[in-house]
Structures are given as C-alpha cells and as structure tokens.
Design an enzyme around this catalytic site. Sequence first.
Site, PDB file in Angstrom:
ATOM      1  N   GLY A  11       3.758  11.426   7.700  1.00 19.59           N
ATOM      2  CA  GLY A  11       4.368  10.237   7.111  1.00 19.59           C
ATOM      3  C   GLY A  11       3.777   9.926   5.743  1.00 19.59           C
ATOM      4  CG  PHE A  12       4.076   6.357   2.320  1.00 18.66           C
ATOM      5  CD1 PHE A  12       3.732   6.992   1.134  1.00 18.66           C
ATOM      6  CD2 PHE A  12       3.977   4.971   2.396  1.00 18.66           C
ATOM      7  CE1 PHE A  12       3.283   6.255   0.043  1.00 18.66           C
ATOM      8  CE2 PHE A  12       3.540   4.227   1.307  1.00 18.66           C
ATOM      9  CZ  PHE A  12       3.182   4.876   0.139  1.00 18.66           C
ATOM     10  CB  THR A  36       9.968   8.126  10.568  1.00 17.75           C
ATOM     11  OG1 THR A  36       8.623   7.974  11.033  1.00 17.75           O
ATOM     12  CG2 THR A  36      10.903   7.307  11.432  1.00 17.75           C
ATOM     13  N   GLY A 103      -7.953   6.201  24.793  1.00 16.66           N
ATOM     14  CA  GLY A 103      -8.514   7.019  25.879  1.00 16.66           C
ATOM     15  C   GLY A 103      -9.149   8.283  25.331  1.00 16.66           C
ATOM     16  CE1 TYR A 146       5.510  -0.984  12.456  1.00 14.15           C
ATOM     17  CE2 TYR A 146       5.472  -3.061  11.254  1.00 14.15           C
ATOM     18  CZ  TYR A 146       5.052  -1.755  11.402  1.00 14.15           C
ATOM     19  OH  TYR A 146       4.155  -1.219  10.498  1.00 14.15           O
ATOM     20  NE  ARG A 187       8.784   1.311   4.168  1.00 15.18           N
ATOM     21  CZ  ARG A 187       7.647   1.727   4.712  1.00 15.18           C
ATOM     22  NH1 ARG A 187       6.715   0.866   5.004  1.00 15.18           N
ATOM     23  NH2 ARG A 187       7.465   3.000   4.959  1.00 15.18           N
TER      24      ARG A 187
HETATM   25  N1  UDP Z   1      15.020  -5.993   0.352  1.00 14.03           N
HETATM   26  C1  UDP Z   1      16.043  -6.229  -0.554  1.00 14.03           C
HETATM   27  N2  UDP Z   1      16.909  -5.212  -0.825  1.00 14.03           N
HETATM   28  C2  UDP Z   1      16.831  -3.987  -0.257  1.00 14.03           C
HETATM   29  C3  UDP Z   1      15.773  -3.745   0.662  1.00 14.03           C
HETATM   30  C4  UDP Z   1      14.898  -4.786   0.949  1.00 14.03           C
HETATM   31  O1  UDP Z   1      16.171  -7.316  -1.108  1.00 14.03           O
HETATM   32  O2  UDP Z   1      17.684  -3.127  -0.553  1.00 14.03           O
HETATM   33  C5  UDP Z   1      14.081  -7.087   0.625  1.00 14.03           C
HETATM   34  C6  UDP Z   1      13.875  -7.401   2.118  1.00 14.03           C
HETATM   35  O3  UDP Z   1      14.839  -8.296   2.575  1.00 14.03           O
HETATM   36  C7  UDP Z   1      12.485  -8.008   2.096  1.00 14.03           C
HETATM   37  C8  UDP Z   1      11.782  -7.280   0.961  1.00 14.03           C
HETATM   38  O4  UDP Z   1      12.808  -6.704   0.157  1.00 14.03           O
HETATM   39  O5  UDP Z   1      12.538  -9.377   1.792  1.00 14.03           O
HETATM   40  C9  UDP Z   1      10.858  -6.172   1.416  1.00 14.03           C
HETATM   41  O6  UDP Z   1      11.559  -5.403   2.345  1.00 14.03           O
HETATM   42  P1  UDP Z   1      10.994  -4.058   2.950  1.00 14.03           P
HETATM   43  O7  UDP Z   1      12.058  -3.514   3.838  1.00 14.03           O
HETATM   44  O8  UDP Z   1      10.517  -3.191   1.844  1.00 14.03           O
HETATM   45  O9  UDP Z   1       9.713  -4.432   3.805  1.00 14.03           O
HETATM   46  P2  UDP Z   1       9.201  -5.726   4.619  1.00 14.03           P
HETATM   47  O10 UDP Z   1       8.164  -6.286   3.755  1.00 14.03           O
HETATM   48  O11 UDP Z   1      10.331  -6.697   4.836  1.00 14.03           O
HETATM   49  O12 UDP Z   1       8.702  -5.163   5.887  1.00 14.03           O
END
Ligand code: UDP
Length: 322
Positions: A11-12, A36, A103, A146, A187
């Site tokens: 992953g990242f 992922t 464990g 999550y 994200r």
């Molecule tokens: N967000 C947005 N446009 C996008 C993707 C995300 O405005 O295309 C907003 C999302 O609603 C949140 C923030 O960017 O408020 C960060 O979202 P991300 O999914 O990166 O991570 P989070 O911090 O919410 O886990």
Amino acid sequence: MRRALITGAAGFLGSHLCDRFIKEGFHVIGMDNLITGELRNISHLFKLEHFEFYHHDVSKFVFVPGKLDYILHFASPASPIDYLKIPIQTLKVGSLGTHNLLGLAKVKSARILVASTSEVYGDPLVHPQKEDYWGNVNPVGPRGVYDEAKRFQEAITMAYHTYHKLETRIVRIFNTYGPRMRLNDGRVLPTFIGQALRNEPLTAYGNGTQTRSFCYVSDLIEGIYRLLMSDYHLPVNIGNPAEITINEFAEEILKLTGSQQKVIHTDLPQDDPKQRQPDITLAKKILGWEPKVPRSEGLKTTLDYFKTLTPEELTNSKAKFA
Ligand code: UDP
C-alpha cells in the site's frame, strides 16, 4: 540482523515503510493481500536479499518463520470509497487481523506498532484534536466500519499491553499524501490531481468549507519510525497541523497543475468530518518530531509522480471495486 514484518506492504504507507526499514538495515518481510495495495509499489524491492513478500490476508491466521523484532500493522482499506465498497474486510482486518498480529507479536516477543487514524475522533467536537479527546463517531454510519475497527484495534492493543505486557505502539495518522497514492482511491488529493490532469472540473464535496490538514509522506514515516523506537505506549498523533479548506486545496491544485478548469460542488458524503487538525504537542515533546515538508514542496513531488502514469492509467479513474 533485526527483522520487521510490515503488513499492508504494497500500500501507500506500507511501501514507504518497507523502503525506510530496508534503508535502516532491517530484514523486511512484507505482507499484503493486494485488495487495495499494488505490487508496483514494492517491485523495486523484490531483487533485494533482505526483502521477502507474503501474499496473505492477515484476517486469517498469520505465520512467519524465524525471529521477529518488530511488527508494523498497516494493512487496511483506508479511503472512504474503499471501505464503503469492502466494509466487512475493513472490519475484519482492523479487528481479527490486529488480533492475529498481536498473537504473533506475543509468541515472537516482538514490539508491535498499529496504524490508527484521526478517524477515531470522528466528526470532532474538539479542535484541534488532542490524544485525550475520545471522539464523536457514528458507529452505524458509512464510516463506522473503518472508525470502529480502528477504535477496537486501539482497545485490543492496549489490552495486550496491559495484560500480556506486550510492547505496543499506537500511531494516530492524519491525512497523508505523496507518491504511490492510488489515483482512483477516491481521496481528495489523487481525485483532484487526476481531474486536473484529465482537464476535468474539480469536484469539491458540499460547500467545500470542510477542512483537512495534509502531511507529506516522508514526514509521516519519520514520525512513525521515531514512535516505534520510543518507549511510549499510548496513542500519538502524527500529522501536519497546516489546516486548509477543501475549496482552498482545490485552488492550489488548479494553480499547481496550470489547469484552467473550475471547481464544482457535488453532494457531501454522509458523516464527512467538518474539520480536522492534529494537535502534535505530544509528538514534539516525546519524539522531538514535527513535519518539515511544506505543502508547496510536497504537492510538487506528488504531481511529478502522477505525471509518470500512463495516459491509460490516468483515464481509468474508476474505483477498483466498481
Ligand atoms: N473531497 C472532495 N472531493 C473529492 C474527494 C474528497 O471534496 O473529490 C473531500 C471529502 O468530502 C473530505 C475531504 O475532501 O471532506 C477529504 O476527503 P478524503 O476522502 O481525502 O479523506 P477523509 O479525510 O475524509 O478521510
């Protein structure tokens, strides 16, 4: 030679951790079920004598031959669209997976660090968030799978520390960015950069006034490394306190990429936290750590990485599980 097991290695964050531990002279055992994660993140390590890879789901019994000094549990879907699509796996890797690794740490007498998250604070009513804030989480909302898995992870890790005297570390990771993020992980940063590079408008959810605080990956890895090597077992925030609204962030990406597009507003996802900023007083005090890379510099390096993707990879912005 010291030996470290890193879960979520493809992953990242896991792949950057593998790089760091190799650099520090460890024998690194990477583990990932590749739901992922992507092998190309660690393909450069396969030729090394002191790197091995297990294709395995840590929600099932985990076995690693030989001694282990450290375990870093970073396996988990971590972006909202991922854990909405694979909610049960998300719950299992944070709960059953953590239990299996605790464990394993116990039988190997290894020190274990688990990746927790700012999501344990939910939609926070305290700002900025300090480690002693208990959070505001909706257990049955879409993010509950999550958030609650990670909260359970913290609880069981503390229980192993208290009752089995295991050496444990808990890092609460705030929004992080950098090379090797998945373009289609949903994200905000990869989404915005992908949209800008494809010459599409940028989609700010809601009115875009929600805030986040973005930490560059090299700063985060340094903080995690220091925490692992410290003697502090309670949760520690690692993140960059430089807070910004999503609208401002979109403008920064437009400027950085030279895109002439505009920002459009679409629906705000349910339970989207309105604000988020780490209080890093504790990390500064006990680890002597604070972030060094300003957003202007980190974003440039990240954009350079995304520019190396093929046009086909760039066009394929569909989510992996769609
Ligand atoms: N967000 C947005 N446009 C996008 C993707 C995300 O405005 O295309 C907003 C999302 O609603 C949140 C923030 O960017 O408020 C960060 O979202 P991300 O999914 O990166 O991570 P989070 O911090 O919410 O886990």
